[in-house]
Write an enzyme that holds these catalytic residues in place. Sequence first.
Site, PDB file in Angstrom:
ATOM      1  N   SER A 183      48.178  41.364  26.436  1.00 28.99           N
ATOM      2  CA  SER A 183      46.867  40.952  26.890  1.00 28.99           C
ATOM      3  C   SER A 183      46.330  41.983  27.858  1.00 28.99           C
ATOM      4  O   SER A 183      46.849  43.096  27.949  1.00 28.99           O
ATOM      5  CB  SER A 183      46.951  39.574  27.540  1.00 28.99           C
ATOM      6  OG  SER A 183      45.680  39.138  27.942  1.00 28.99           O
ATOM      7  N   CYS A 184      45.304  41.599  28.584  1.00 27.93           N
ATOM      8  CA  CYS A 184      44.556  42.513  29.437  1.00 27.93           C
ATOM      9  C   CYS A 184      44.930  42.322  30.910  1.00 27.93           C
ATOM     10  O   CYS A 184      45.853  41.589  31.242  1.00 27.93           O
ATOM     11  CB  CYS A 184      43.063  42.275  29.258  1.00 27.93           C
ATOM     12  SG  CYS A 184      42.556  41.841  27.583  1.00 27.93           S
ATOM     13  N   ASP A 185      44.158  42.972  31.777  1.00 26.60           N
ATOM     14  CA  ASP A 185      44.299  42.787  33.218  1.00 26.60           C
ATOM     15  C   ASP A 185      42.912  42.719  33.832  1.00 26.60           C
ATOM     16  O   ASP A 185      42.046  43.536  33.513  1.00 26.60           O
ATOM     17  CB  ASP A 185      45.070  43.958  33.841  1.00 26.60           C
ATOM     18  CG  ASP A 185      46.515  44.009  33.381  1.00 26.60           C
ATOM     19  OD1 ASP A 185      47.341  43.307  33.976  1.00 26.60           O
ATOM     20  OD2 ASP A 185      46.806  44.738  32.421  1.00 26.60           O
TER      21      ASP A 185
ATOM     22  N   GLU B 197      41.841  36.539  29.820  1.00 31.77           N
ATOM     23  CA  GLU B 197      43.151  37.028  29.394  1.00 31.77           C
ATOM     24  C   GLU B 197      43.777  36.047  28.418  1.00 31.77           C
ATOM     25  O   GLU B 197      43.584  34.837  28.535  1.00 31.77           O
ATOM     26  CB  GLU B 197      44.104  37.162  30.585  1.00 31.77           C
ATOM     27  CG  GLU B 197      43.529  37.845  31.804  1.00 31.77           C
ATOM     28  CD  GLU B 197      43.221  39.296  31.563  1.00 31.77           C
ATOM     29  OE1 GLU B 197      43.849  39.882  30.661  1.00 31.77           O
ATOM     30  OE2 GLU B 197      42.361  39.834  32.268  1.00 31.77           O
TER      31      GLU B 197
END
Length: 392
Positions: free
Chosen positions: A5-7, A93
Site C-alpha cells: 500500500s501507500c504512505d 491506504e
Amino acid sequence: MEPYSCDTFVALPPATVGNRVIFGKNSDRLFDEVQEVIYFPGAVHSDLSKRLKCTYIEIDQVPETYAVVLSRPAWLWGAEMGANEHGVCIGNEAVWGREAISKEEALLGMDLVRLGLERADTAEKALDVIVDLLEKYGQGGNCAEGEEFSYYNSFLIADRNEAWILETSGKYWAAEKVQGIRNISNQLSITSRIDREHPDMRNYAKQKGWWDGQEDFDFAAAYSYINTASMMTSPSRYCQGYTLLNKHKGNITFETMMGILRDEPSGINMKGEFLSTASMVSVLPRDSSLPCVHFFTGTPHPERSVFKPFIFVPHISQLFDTQSPTFELERPLARKPYVKPDRRHPLYQKHQQALEVISHNKVLTCALLRIPAPWLHLLLAPPISVSSSLHP
C-alpha cells in the site's frame, strides 16, 4: 497479490515552519498503472432524483459539490488523493485484518476519498461523509485494473486547522484526532486513543472473540493481527515514516515532506511490482487570507519527478497535459487476458521519454568508464544534445 500500500503523512504546528499544516502522500500502485491529475469544478445539483455513478455503483447525489483537484488511477471514478477548494486534503491506504475482504461491488476507498472532498468543507465533516456512506453503501470491489486486488481502507484527512485518521474494517471504524505529526501505511494504527468510533465497533469485536471486554480496547490489536506493543520498533514503512517525520519535527516544510516521499532506504519511495506512481504535497496555511498550495507529480518515481503547484483560483481551465484519454470502463476481470488500454497522458509520455534518456546516458557512462583513457577524450569531445521532442 502481495498486500502493499501507500504512505500518507501530516504535520501540524508547532511541528511545522510558518504556522502551516503540511500534508503528503505517495500513491503506490501497480507499476504499469497511469495516474492522472484532474480538476472538477463545484456544481449545484437541482435534480436529486438523478443518481451519481461511482466506479461500480450508483448512490444518491447531494444538492452541492465543491471544486476538487484529484490524483487518481485513470481507469476509475474515485481518487487516491486530492484536495478541495476549502483546503481539505484526503489520502487513503489499503489495510487488511481479521475481517474478510468483501469482493462484492460497493464503494471503493478511492470513491470515498473523492466523495469526502466533494461534499465537505472541513476535515471532520469529510470524516462524517465517509462514515455515513460506509454505513449506507459499504466498501468493496476490485481495486486494480486487470488484477484481483481488494482491501479495506484507512484515511488521513486534513484541513487548515486539524487532521484526522480514520481506519475501517468492513463497516466498522475508529477515528483519531491528530496531535503534532502522524502517518498511516498499509496497517491499522489506531490503538487505544480513539476519539470517535462506530457505535457497535467494540461489541462486534467482543462477539467475534477479538476482545475479551476486560482489557483496555485496542482497535488495531482487535481488528488486525498487529502486535501494537512493538508497532513503533518494527522495520515497517509505518515505523520508518514516523521516524522520518519525527526527525524533522519542529522544522517541517513542504520541501521536508517531498524529501520524505523521495526516501528510498525506508521503502516509502517504492520500486518494483508496486511503484510510487504519483505523489502529492499540500501546504495549508492557518491564515485563511493565504491560499493553500497543492503540489502533484502526475508521474511515477518521485525522486525523478517535479512537484508542480496547483492553487484554486476563479475560472480554472482543465488540466489537459495531465488528463488521460477516456475509455469505457470494462469489468477488469471480464475477460482473460485483460489488455489495458493506453491511458498515458501527455506529461506521463514526456516523463517516460526523459527516463529513457537518463537510463541510456547511465549505460553510456558505464561503457565509457571501461574504455582505455587515451580514447576516452575523443568520444567525449562532441557535445551531447537532447532531442527537442522531449521538451513540452
